[in-house]
Design a protein around this motif. Structure first.
Motif, mmCIF file in Angstrom:
data_model
loop_
_atom_site.group_PDB
_atom_site.id
_atom_site.type_symbol
_atom_site.label_atom_id
_atom_site.label_comp_id
_atom_site.label_asym_id
_atom_site.label_seq_id
_atom_site.Cartn_x
_atom_site.Cartn_y
_atom_site.Cartn_z
ATOM 1 N N GLY A 11 -12.420 -8.766 6.168
ATOM 2 C CA GLY A 11 -13.211 -9.243 5.038
ATOM 3 C C GLY A 11 -13.119 -8.348 3.818
ATOM 4 N N SER A 12 -12.416 -7.221 3.944
ATOM 5 C CA SER A 12 -12.264 -6.315 2.805
ATOM 6 C C SER A 12 -11.244 -6.855 1.815
ATOM 7 C CB SER A 12 -11.772 -4.945 3.283
ATOM 8 O OG SER A 12 -12.713 -4.317 4.098
ATOM 9 N N VAL A 13 -11.380 -6.406 0.588
ATOM 10 C CA VAL A 13 -10.341 -6.634 -0.404
ATOM 11 C C VAL A 13 -9.412 -5.434 -0.291
ATOM 12 C CG1 VAL A 13 -9.787 -6.884 -2.830
ATOM 13 C CG2 VAL A 13 -11.862 -7.923 -1.920
ATOM 14 N N PHE A 14 -8.184 -5.688 0.106
ATOM 15 C CA PHE A 14 -7.202 -4.632 0.331
ATOM 16 C C PHE A 14 -6.173 -4.677 -0.784
ATOM 17 C CE2 PHE A 14 -3.109 -3.255 2.002
ATOM 18 C CZ PHE A 14 -3.441 -2.005 2.480
ATOM 19 N N SER A 15 -5.772 -3.523 -1.273
ATOM 20 C CA SER A 15 -4.725 -3.498 -2.299
ATOM 21 C C SER A 15 -3.704 -2.422 -1.977
ATOM 22 C CB SER A 15 -5.305 -3.287 -3.699
ATOM 23 O OG SER A 15 -5.861 -1.999 -3.807
ATOM 24 N N ALA A 16 -2.486 -2.698 -2.370
ATOM 25 C CA ALA A 16 -1.382 -1.744 -2.238
ATOM 26 C C ALA A 16 -0.656 -1.728 -3.572
ATOM 27 C CB ALA A 16 -0.445 -2.170 -1.120
ATOM 28 N N GLU A 17 -0.366 -0.548 -4.060
ATOM 29 C CA GLU A 17 0.331 -0.429 -5.346
ATOM 30 C C GLU A 17 1.484 0.553 -5.197
ATOM 31 O OE1 GLU A 17 -0.431 0.968 -9.953
ATOM 32 O OE2 GLU A 17 -2.050 1.105 -8.505
ATOM 33 N N LEU A 18 2.647 0.137 -5.659
ATOM 34 C CA LEU A 18 3.817 1.005 -5.686
ATOM 35 C C LEU A 18 3.873 1.731 -7.016
ATOM 36 C CD1 LEU A 18 6.722 -1.123 -4.231
ATOM 37 C CD2 LEU A 18 5.845 1.009 -3.328
ATOM 38 N N ILE A 19 4.200 2.998 -6.960
ATOM 39 C CA ILE A 19 4.404 3.779 -8.171
ATOM 40 C C ILE A 19 5.823 4.334 -8.095
ATOM 41 C CG2 ILE A 19 3.641 5.765 -9.509
ATOM 42 C CD1 ILE A 19 0.869 5.334 -8.127
ATOM 43 N N HIS A 20 6.668 3.906 -9.025
ATOM 44 C CA HIS A 20 8.050 4.372 -9.024
ATOM 45 C C HIS A 20 8.648 4.195 -10.417
ATOM 46 C CE1 HIS A 20 8.797 0.079 -8.737
ATOM 47 N NE2 HIS A 20 10.068 0.294 -8.972
ATOM 48 N N ALA A 26 14.586 -1.933 -8.740
ATOM 49 C CA ALA A 26 13.361 -2.659 -8.403
ATOM 50 C C ALA A 26 12.935 -2.392 -6.967
ATOM 51 C CB ALA A 26 13.583 -4.157 -8.607
ATOM 52 N N LEU A 27 11.625 -2.354 -6.758
ATOM 53 C CA LEU A 27 11.031 -2.278 -5.430
ATOM 54 C C LEU A 27 9.934 -3.333 -5.359
ATOM 55 C CD1 LEU A 27 10.610 1.562 -4.865
ATOM 56 C CD2 LEU A 27 12.219 0.053 -3.712
ATOM 57 N N ALA A 28 9.648 -3.795 -4.165
ATOM 58 C CA ALA A 28 8.591 -4.790 -3.973
ATOM 59 C C ALA A 28 7.790 -4.426 -2.733
ATOM 60 C CB ALA A 28 9.189 -6.189 -3.823
ATOM 61 N N GLY A 73 20.889 4.262 -5.491
ATOM 62 C CA GLY A 73 19.941 4.700 -6.507
ATOM 63 C C GLY A 73 18.823 5.520 -5.893
ATOM 64 N N ASP A 74 17.956 6.012 -6.726
ATOM 65 C CA ASP A 74 16.814 6.814 -6.287
ATOM 66 C C ASP A 74 15.655 5.877 -5.995
ATOM 67 O OD1 ASP A 74 14.735 8.540 -5.863
ATOM 68 O OD2 ASP A 74 14.839 9.498 -7.824
ATOM 69 N N LYS A 75 15.327 5.671 -4.743
ATOM 70 C CA LYS A 75 14.253 4.760 -4.349
ATOM 71 C C LYS A 75 12.983 5.525 -3.983
ATOM 72 C CE LYS A 75 16.949 1.221 -4.760
ATOM 73 N NZ LYS A 75 17.039 0.560 -6.006
ATOM 74 N N THR A 76 12.783 6.686 -4.599
ATOM 75 C CA THR A 76 11.569 7.461 -4.372
ATOM 76 C C THR A 76 10.380 6.701 -4.952
ATOM 77 O OG1 THR A 76 12.840 9.489 -4.536
ATOM 78 C CG2 THR A 76 10.455 9.681 -4.797
ATOM 79 N N TYR A 77 9.279 6.657 -4.209
ATOM 80 C CA TYR A 77 8.097 5.943 -4.691
ATOM 81 C C TYR A 77 6.832 6.546 -4.104
ATOM 82 C CZ TYR A 77 8.325 3.625 -0.116
ATOM 83 O OH TYR A 77 8.373 3.376 1.235
ATOM 84 N N GLY A 78 5.716 6.214 -4.734
ATOM 85 C CA GLY A 78 4.402 6.514 -4.202
ATOM 86 C C GLY A 78 3.753 5.202 -3.806
ATOM 87 N N LEU A 79 2.917 5.241 -2.799
ATOM 88 C CA LEU A 79 2.218 4.048 -2.336
ATOM 89 C C LEU A 79 0.734 4.361 -2.276
ATOM 90 C CD1 LEU A 79 2.438 1.150 -1.198
ATOM 91 C CD2 LEU A 79 2.735 2.173 1.061
ATOM 92 N N VAL A 80 -0.064 3.619 -3.048
ATOM 93 C CA VAL A 80 -1.506 3.823 -3.105
ATOM 94 C C VAL A 80 -2.174 2.641 -2.410
ATOM 95 C CG1 VAL A 80 -3.511 4.105 -4.606
ATOM 96 C CG2 VAL A 80 -1.290 5.061 -5.284
ATOM 97 N N LEU A 81 -2.969 2.927 -1.366
ATOM 98 C CA LEU A 81 -3.668 1.890 -0.612
ATOM 99 C C LEU A 81 -5.165 2.051 -0.802
ATOM 100 C CD1 LEU A 81 -1.749 2.245 2.783
ATOM 101 C CD2 LEU A 81 -1.184 0.777 0.847
ATOM 102 N N SER A 82 -5.876 0.918 -0.917
ATOM 103 C CA SER A 82 -7.333 0.989 -0.983
ATOM 104 C C SER A 82 -7.924 -0.296 -0.405
ATOM 105 C CB SER A 82 -7.809 1.176 -2.422
ATOM 106 O OG SER A 82 -7.469 0.072 -3.209
ATOM 107 N N ALA A 83 -9.145 -0.177 0.090
ATOM 108 C CA ALA A 83 -9.868 -1.335 0.612
ATOM 109 C C ALA A 83 -11.334 -1.196 0.211
ATOM 110 C CB ALA A 83 -9.744 -1.421 2.122
ATOM 111 N N THR A 84 -11.915 -2.290 -0.283
ATOM 112 C CA THR A 84 -13.322 -2.286 -0.654
ATOM 113 C C THR A 84 -13.996 -3.521 -0.062
ATOM 114 O OG1 THR A 84 -12.827 -3.454 -2.707
ATOM 115 C CG2 THR A 84 -12.913 -1.077 -2.832
ATOM 116 N N ASP A 85 -15.259 -3.413 0.201
ATOM 117 C CA ASP A 85 -16.015 -4.584 0.696
ATOM 118 C C ASP A 85 -16.244 -5.547 -0.440
ATOM 119 O OD1 ASP A 85 -16.217 -3.466 3.199
ATOM 120 O OD2 ASP A 85 -18.146 -2.518 2.799
ATOM 121 N N GLY A 86 -16.342 -6.827 -0.113
ATOM 122 C CA GLY A 86 -16.708 -7.791 -1.119
ATOM 123 C C GLY A 86 -15.711 -8.921 -1.257
#
Length: 92
Positions: A11-20, A26-28, A73-86
């Motif tokens: 039931g959480s709102v989950f998000s994932a964001e790539l930083i590169h 391109a990354l997905a 190519g350079d496929k280095t990336y950061g991955l930010v994950l978060s989940a909130t109720d609602g």
């Protein structure tokens, strides 16, 4: 292609964001359930960002890949994950 697993509260709102660096290629990111089924498709205008409402699963699998299957190519990336109720912010 890289896979990650995380546990979330159903039931959480989950998000994932790539930083590169887009100039490095391109990354997905996509979200999948334990059976590999796609939970949330790529947004056509934001293939590197995701926000998804996950109502009934506690494990989410995150797949990071090049959209066209390309290599090199350079496929280095950061991955930010978060989940909130609602409610899902897209439902407003």
């Amino acid at each position: 292609m890289d896979w990650y697993r995380t546990d979330i509260v159903p039931g959480s709102v989950f998000s994932a964001e790539l930083i590169h660096e887009p100039s490095h290629g391109a990354l997905a990111v996509t979200l999948h359930d334990a059976d590999g089924r796609l939970i949330h498709p790529l947004a056509p205008d934001k293939p590197s960002d995701i926000a998804a409402f996950v109502p009934s699963t506690s494990q989410v699998y995150i797949k990071v890949e090049t959209p066209d299957g390309g290599k090199g190519g350079d496929k280095t990336y950061g991955l930010v994950l978060s989940a909130t109720d609602g409610a899902c912010p897209n439902d407003k």
